[in-house]
Design an enzyme around this catalytic site. Structure first.
Site, PDB file in Angstrom:
ATOM      1  N   MET A   1       0.822  -1.218   0.000  1.00 38.20           N
ATOM      2  CA  MET A   1       0.000   0.000   0.000  1.00 38.20           C
ATOM      3  C   MET A   1       0.851   1.261   0.000  1.00 38.20           C
ATOM      4  SD  MET A   1      -2.855  -1.442  -0.259  1.00 38.20           S
ATOM      5  CE  MET A   1      -3.977  -0.067  -0.081  1.00 38.20           C
TER       6      MET A   1
ATOM      7  N   ASP B   1      -2.263   1.992 -11.643  1.00 38.03           N
ATOM      8  CA  ASP B   1      -3.133   0.906 -12.102  1.00 38.03           C
ATOM      9  C   ASP B   1      -3.385   0.958 -13.609  1.00 38.03           C
ATOM     10  OD1 ASP B   1      -3.334   0.082  -9.444  1.00 38.03           O
ATOM     11  OD2 ASP B   1      -5.116   1.284  -9.087  1.00 38.03           O
TER      12      ASP B   1
ATOM     13  N   ILE C   1       2.237   4.270  -2.909  1.00 38.15           N
ATOM     14  CA  ILE C   1       2.342   4.776  -4.270  1.00 38.15           C
ATOM     15  C   ILE C   1       3.822   5.017  -4.539  1.00 38.15           C
ATOM     16  CG2 ILE C   1       1.793   6.671  -5.829  1.00 38.15           C
ATOM     17  CD1 ILE C   1      -0.849   6.996  -4.338  1.00 38.15           C
ATOM     18  N   LEU C   2       4.360   4.295  -5.501  1.00 39.04           N
ATOM     19  CA  LEU C   2       5.790   4.345  -5.776  1.00 39.04           C
ATOM     20  C   LEU C   2       6.116   5.520  -6.693  1.00 39.04           C
ATOM     21  CD1 LEU C   2       6.128   0.524  -6.330  1.00 39.04           C
ATOM     22  CD2 LEU C   2       7.079   1.800  -4.396  1.00 39.04           C
TER      23      LEU C   2
ATOM     24  N   HIS D   1      -4.666  -6.161  -8.743  1.00 43.13           N
ATOM     25  CA  HIS D   1      -5.601  -5.093  -8.396  1.00 43.13           C
ATOM     26  C   HIS D   1      -7.012  -5.655  -8.357  1.00 43.13           C
ATOM     27  CE1 HIS D   1      -7.102  -1.004  -8.058  1.00 43.13           C
ATOM     28  NE2 HIS D   1      -8.001  -1.306  -8.976  1.00 43.13           N
TER      29      HIS D   1
END
Length: 214
Positions: free
Chosen positions: A92, A147, A94-95, A111
Site C-alpha cells: 500500500m 493501475d 504509491i511508488l 488489483h
C-alpha cells in the site's frame, strides 16, 4: 533450468503472498521467492514468509522524510536480493516514477477490479454503486500511471443481488489467489512479453480472462 527469482512486497496480511508461496513450494514451479519485503512492522506477510523459511526485509516507511528516500532504500534492498521480478501483493504505497521506471517490465501487481475500470481504492463498493454486472481482479505490469500498466490476466465474477463490499471482496479474493500464481508462472516460463502498452500471452494480446459464473 534456473528459476525466476522473485521478491514479494507486502503491507498487510499477505494472503496473495501465501498463494504465491504455495505455488512456489511445488518443485516444478518455475519461480522462487527470494525475499519478502514489508513497509509495516506489523504486516503479517512477514510472519508468513518466516514460516516458509523465506528471508524478510522490513523498511518502515514512517522512518523516512519523503517518498524518494524511502523508494531509494527500497530499490537498494530489492537489488541486493538479485530479484528478477517484483510482485506487489497488497503493498500500500504509491511508488515514485523513478522507482517504477527502474523496474519497468519487471514488476507486477494484483488489483481488485477489472482494469481499466475502478482504478485506485474502494473498488468493491464502487462496482456495486456503479451497478456493474461483473467485477473481478487483474494482474498487470506496473507503470508510472496508477493501475494502468499492460494487463496480463483477469478473473471475472458476477455481482450478485444483495452483495456488500465485504461479500464481493471475499469472492474476488479467492480469484486473486488463482490468477496471481498463474501470471507468475507464465512470466517465469517466458510466455509473456510487452509490446507497447500491451502484454502478449503466448503471442496473443492480454488480458487472458477467466470467467466464473458463480
Amino acid at each position: 533450468m534456473s528459476k525466476l527469482k522473485v521478491a514479494v512486497a507486502v503491507s498487510g496480511g499477505g494472503s496473495n503472498l501465501q498463494a504465491l508461496i504455495d505455488a512456489c513450494s511445488n518443485p516444478d514451479f518455475p519461480a522462487e521467492i527470494v525475499t519478502v519485503l514489508a513497509n509495516r512492522p506489523q504486516a503479517y506477510g512477514l510472519e508468513r514468509a518466516r514460516q516458509a523459511g523465506i528471508p524478510t526485509v522490513l523498511i518502515d516507511h514512517t522512518e523516512f522524510d519523503d517518498r524518494e528516500s524511502f523508494d531509494a532504500e527500497l530499490d537498494k534492498a530489492l537489488r541486493a536480493t538479485g530479484a528478477d521480478l517484483i510482485c506487489l501483493a497488497g503493498f500500500m504505497r504509491i511508488l515514485t516514477d523513478d522507482f517504477v521506471r527502474g523496474w519497468e517490465g519487471r514488476m507486477i501487481n494484483i488489483h481488485p477490479s477489472l482494469l481499466p475500470k475502478h482504478r485506485g481504492l474502494h473498488t468493491h463498493q464502487r462496482a456495486i454503486e456503479a451497478g456493474d454486472a461483473y467485477h473481478g481482479c487483474t494482474v498487470h505490469y506496473v507503470c508510472p500511471e496508477l493501475d494502468a500498466g499492460p494487463l496480463i490476466i483477469q478473473a471475472k465474477v458476477p455481482v450478485e443481488p444483495g452483495d456488500t463490499p465485504d461479500s464481493l471482496a471475499a469472492r474476488v479474493l479467492t480469484r486473486e489467489h488463482v490468477i496471481y500464481p498463474q501470471a507468475l508462472q507464465w512470466i517465469a516460463e517466458g510466455r509473456v512479453e510487452i509490446t507497447g502498452d500491451t502484454a502478449l500471452v503466448d503471442g496473443q494480446p492480454g488480458p487472458v480472462i477467466l470467467d466464473w459464473d458463480a
